[in-house]
Write a protein that holds these residues in place. Structure first.
Motif: not given
Length: 130
Positions: A61-62, A64-66, A68-69, A72, A99
């Protein structure tokens, strides 16, 4: 027999790796929905979401969050999607979280069954066993 992910971890199959630790690896999907499509996987061949140890799930999850940014910023998409399949729908037999960037008109879609829109009562009945 080793999973494709294990073969990537062991460098038996080439992949574009964007993150790697002892427990988690992330690499480009070889058949992407759009460029920037990445799989995030445990390095050990856990087959399903429920089999993941808590610390591995948290790292995924960590990551995935990184990512994502990073996706983007790199691709400036109209949105970002996540997909994760289990059981017979996990064609790798190894947990993986997709992702990928989404763009208006990219033709990626969701095809539902013929159930159609349901009433609140029908939905409530369908979930009563939970």
């Amino acid at each position: 027999m080793k999973t494709i992910v294990e073969q990537i971890v062991n460098r038996e199959i080439e992949a574009v790796i964007v993150y790697e630790s002892k427990d988690v690896i992330a690499f480009a999907d070889h058949d992407p929905i759009n460029f920037g499509h990445i799989l995030i996987c445990p390095t050990y061949p856990y087959e399903s979401y429920i089999a993941l140890p808590e610390q591995v799930l948290l790292e995924i999850q960590s990551v995935a969050r990184d990512l994502y940014t990073r996706i983007e910023n790199a691709f400036e998409p109209d949105g970002i999607s996540f997909i994760q399949n289990n059981g017979q729908f996990n064609e790798l037999s190894h947990y993986h979280l997709h992702i990928f960037p989404r763009f208006c008109g990219d033709k990626f879609g969701w095809e539902s069954s013929d159930l159609g829109v349901q009433s609140i009562e029908k939905l409530r009945q369908s979930l009563a066993r939970l």
